[in-house]
Design a protein around this motif. Structure first.
Motif, PDB file in Angstrom:
ATOM      1  N   ALA A 125       0.848  -1.200   0.000  1.00  0.00           N
ATOM      2  CA  ALA A 125       0.000   0.000   0.000  1.00  0.00           C
ATOM      3  C   ALA A 125       0.882   1.249   0.000  1.00  0.00           C
ATOM      4  O   ALA A 125       1.848   1.327   0.758  1.00  0.00           O
ATOM      5  CB  ALA A 125      -0.917  -0.013   1.212  1.00  0.00           C
ATOM      6  N   GLN A 126       0.509   2.186  -0.849  1.00  0.00           N
ATOM      7  CA  GLN A 126       1.297   3.419  -0.974  1.00  0.00           C
ATOM      8  C   GLN A 126       0.374   4.609  -1.048  1.00  0.00           C
ATOM      9  O   GLN A 126      -0.785   4.490  -1.432  1.00  0.00           O
ATOM     10  CB  GLN A 126       2.117   3.377  -2.257  1.00  0.00           C
ATOM     11  CG  GLN A 126       3.368   2.574  -2.157  1.00  0.00           C
ATOM     12  CD  GLN A 126       4.421   3.046  -3.148  1.00  0.00           C
ATOM     13  OE1 GLN A 126       4.176   3.959  -3.921  1.00  0.00           O
ATOM     14  NE2 GLN A 126       5.569   2.444  -3.108  1.00  0.00           N
ATOM     15  N   VAL A 127       0.893   5.760  -0.696  1.00  0.00           N
ATOM     16  CA  VAL A 127       0.146   6.993  -0.893  1.00  0.00           C
ATOM     17  C   VAL A 127       0.981   7.866  -1.831  1.00  0.00           C
ATOM     18  O   VAL A 127       2.200   7.926  -1.716  1.00  0.00           O
ATOM     19  CB  VAL A 127      -0.156   7.682   0.465  1.00  0.00           C
ATOM     20  CG1 VAL A 127       1.092   8.070   1.208  1.00  0.00           C
ATOM     21  CG2 VAL A 127      -1.045   8.892   0.270  1.00  0.00           C
ATOM     22  N   ARG A 128       0.290   8.479  -2.792  1.00  0.00           N
ATOM     23  CA  ARG A 128       0.980   9.337  -3.774  1.00  0.00           C
ATOM     24  C   ARG A 128       0.336  10.704  -3.747  1.00  0.00           C
ATOM     25  O   ARG A 128      -0.892  10.809  -3.756  1.00  0.00           O
ATOM     26  CB  ARG A 128       0.820   8.763  -5.185  1.00  0.00           C
ATOM     27  CG  ARG A 128       1.670   7.558  -5.460  1.00  0.00           C
ATOM     28  CD  ARG A 128       1.240   6.899  -6.748  1.00  0.00           C
ATOM     29  NE  ARG A 128       1.576   7.716  -7.912  1.00  0.00           N
ATOM     30  CZ  ARG A 128       2.738   7.636  -8.557  1.00  0.00           C
ATOM     31  NH1 ARG A 128       3.664   6.805  -8.145  1.00  0.00           N
ATOM     32  NH2 ARG A 128       2.981   8.379  -9.606  1.00  0.00           N
ATOM     33  N   VAL A 142      -5.901   7.272   1.588  1.00  0.00           N
ATOM     34  CA  VAL A 142      -5.935   6.316   2.707  1.00  0.00           C
ATOM     35  C   VAL A 142      -7.377   5.826   2.887  1.00  0.00           C
ATOM     36  O   VAL A 142      -7.621   4.630   3.102  1.00  0.00           O
ATOM     37  CB  VAL A 142      -5.396   6.962   4.009  1.00  0.00           C
ATOM     38  CG1 VAL A 142      -5.529   6.000   5.181  1.00  0.00           C
ATOM     39  CG2 VAL A 142      -3.940   7.364   3.842  1.00  0.00           C
ATOM     40  N   LEU A 167      -0.824   2.589  10.490  1.00  0.00           N
ATOM     41  CA  LEU A 167      -0.310   3.537   9.498  1.00  0.00           C
ATOM     42  C   LEU A 167       1.015   4.086  10.006  1.00  0.00           C
ATOM     43  O   LEU A 167       1.291   4.030  11.206  1.00  0.00           O
ATOM     44  CB  LEU A 167      -1.308   4.676   9.309  1.00  0.00           C
ATOM     45  CG  LEU A 167      -2.688   4.301   8.766  1.00  0.00           C
ATOM     46  CD1 LEU A 167      -3.563   5.541   8.646  1.00  0.00           C
ATOM     47  CD2 LEU A 167      -2.567   3.622   7.414  1.00  0.00           C
ATOM     48  N   TYR A 213      -4.758  12.759   8.992  1.00  0.00           N
ATOM     49  CA  TYR A 213      -5.100  11.724   9.984  1.00  0.00           C
ATOM     50  C   TYR A 213      -6.281  12.186  10.853  1.00  0.00           C
ATOM     51  O   TYR A 213      -7.144  11.391  11.216  1.00  0.00           O
ATOM     52  CB  TYR A 213      -3.882  11.419  10.875  1.00  0.00           C
ATOM     53  CG  TYR A 213      -2.868  10.467  10.255  1.00  0.00           C
ATOM     54  CD1 TYR A 213      -2.890  10.163   8.901  1.00  0.00           C
ATOM     55  CD2 TYR A 213      -1.882   9.864  11.028  1.00  0.00           C
ATOM     56  CE1 TYR A 213      -1.956   9.312   8.330  1.00  0.00           C
ATOM     57  CE2 TYR A 213      -0.945   8.990  10.478  1.00  0.00           C
ATOM     58  CZ  TYR A 213      -0.987   8.724   9.121  1.00  0.00           C
ATOM     59  OH  TYR A 213      -0.060   7.863   8.568  1.00  0.00           O
TER      60      TYR A 213
END
Lengths: 126, 343
Positions: free
Chosen positions: A5-8, A25, A40, A61
């Protein structure tokens, strides 16, 4: 588990970075890529990895915690929680219906057929 | 001419010039003299011209330094001969800055997209765990404790320097400073390395994304492994140095004990240099305008305290981070403390 899992984020996008982070997310949680119990990265760690201010990640968050997707009450660890979703109220249904109609109209204007749109829509369904 | 005044500085000058000549090659292809460029730029006419100018300046500096060394050796000026190495360093630095300034006008557009893994920090550990990192400290401290416990039995004329034959060639009168100084220096050096290792683990980016992220992840892991290995190797060396006055080793054994452990460092360092010549594209995620003189990173908006170096492998501090100055001060104190104690 979190797996790959990645966040871009796209710094050239008009959408603020915290909303991009929260949106991605949220999508990963709803799609099941981030299961309840998954942790996380700490705010500090994700901010360093993305090269953005700590407050940017903290705000993302906070937004996810307010929506009930994650729990940040246990120190530095942000954990995905099993979220009880109440049935949508009629106003909410009408609101999403209007947004979907607008999106469909935009897609048709861009040259997508109704079938292509349906495929896209169903393909993204968790 | 006094050859002993010339040989060592000349070797150092040649070695420095060789290393400076390799510097532009020791980096992924997207970086050229500390500037992110397109992969084609390195082979372009302008790219080749910049490299030619840089190499010419470095070797001219080396030639000047060698002449200075020879003159100083002829006149019997050992200090001037020793300082000749600084000349090549200064010229090479000037050449680097000139090459960086010229390359900057060809900088590639920075990528606005950044990515990060969504995995917690629990997976980021010192190689082998904390206890493993403490073993070198334990070895040095145990050796110092052994010497302290046997203080009365140690010779009054205490050896503090050894020749290549393995026999002592310099002595001091026995006191606690002479006996414990190697251990103190060892603990200081180990702490410097441990701090560096922890900063890379905790305060450097884990990756930028895609191909570059893969490079970044491997480069980071290799740096951490190299530092952990260096701690073990130097821990072994300092333990030996503390115990040397009572070990009675001949020249070969002493050489094997002292030079053996650092060999592991050399192997890992060579692997890291090889990685640093790999050809990858894209940016390292740091804004071009935040690099001063091609090697100093200053970006108050970046929460990373350590970033990948742009000249050679390894990491450097983000001097825009307020903690960087605190760390610099702390490290300086750590380096100076043993010297003050020894004085």
């Amino acid at each position: 588990m979190n797996g790959e899992a990645q966040v871009r984020i796209d710094l050239s996008s008009p959408e603020p970075a915290y909303r991009q982070i929260a949106g991605q997310v949220r999508a990963l949680i709803v799609e099941g890529a981030l299961a309840p119990g998954a942790t996380l990265p700490a705010v500090r760690r994700l901010a360093i990895d993305l090269g953005v201010h700590f407050n940017t990640v903290a705000e993302a968050y906070r937004q996810l915690a307010e929506e009930g997707h994650i729990d940040v009450s246990h120190g530095r660890v942000a954990r995905v929680v099993a979220r009880q979703v109440p049935p949508a109220e009629p106003e909410k249904v009408a609101q999403y219906q209007a947004r979907l109609r607008n999106l469909l109209a935009e897609a048709r204007s861009a040259g997508l057929t109704r079938e292509q749109f349906r495929e896209l829509f169903e393909g993204d369904e968790p | 001419m006094k050859w002993e005044y010339f040989a060592a500085p000349a070797f150092a000058v040649a070695l420095s010039a060789g290393i400076f000549s390799l510097l532009p090659k020791l980096r992924k292809r997207s970086l050229y003299f500390g500037v992110t460029v397109t992969p084609e730029f390195r082979e372009s006419d302008e790219g080749r011209e910049i490299a030619r100018l840089y190499l010419s300046m470095v070797w001219c500096g080396a030639a000047l330094a060698l002449i200075l060394s020879a003159v100083a050796a002829g006149q019997g000026w050992p200090v001037v001969a020793g300082l000749s190495m600084l000349l090549v360093v200064a010229v090479a630095f000037g050449a680097w800055v000139m090459a960086w300034a010229r390359t900057r006008s060809h900088a590639a557009q920075a990528e606005p997209v950044r990515s990060a893994p969504l995995i917690g920090e629990g997976e980021e550990q010192v190689p082998g765990g904390w206890l493993t990192a403490l073993v070198p400290y334990g070895a040095v401290v145990c050796a110092a404790a052994y010497m302290a416990l046997h203080f009365d039995e140690l010779p009054q004329r205490y050896p503090v320097h050894w020749g290549i034959s393995g026999q002592p060639d310099r002595w001091a009168s026995k006191d606690w400073t002479a006996v414990l100084a190697p251990a103190l220096i060892g603990v200081g050096v180990l702490t410097l390395i441990l701090v560096n290792l922890l900063l890379i683990l905790r305060a450097a980016r884990r990756g930028a994304g895609g191909e570059v992220r893969d490079f970044g992840t491997r480069h980071r892991r290799m740096n951490v492994n190299l530092l952990a290995t260096t701690m073990w190797a130097l821990g072994a060396v300092f333990t030996m140095v503390v115990l040397l006055p009572v070990l009675q080793l001949d020249g070969w054994r002493m050489f094997a004990f002292l030079a053996g452990p650092p060999l592991a460092i050399v192997v890992l360092a060579l692997r890291m240099f090889k990685l640093s010549t790999e050809t990858t594209g894209g940016s390292d995620g740091t804004p071009e305008q935040c690099w001063k003189l091609g090697s100093i990173y200053y970006n108050p908006a970046d929460p990373a305290l350590m970033v990948e170096k742009r000249s050679g492998p390894g990491f450097t501090l983000n001097f825009g981070h307020r903690l960087s100055w605190l760390i610099m001060g702390g490290l300086l104190l750590l380096v100076l403390a043993p010297l003050l104690v020894l004085k």
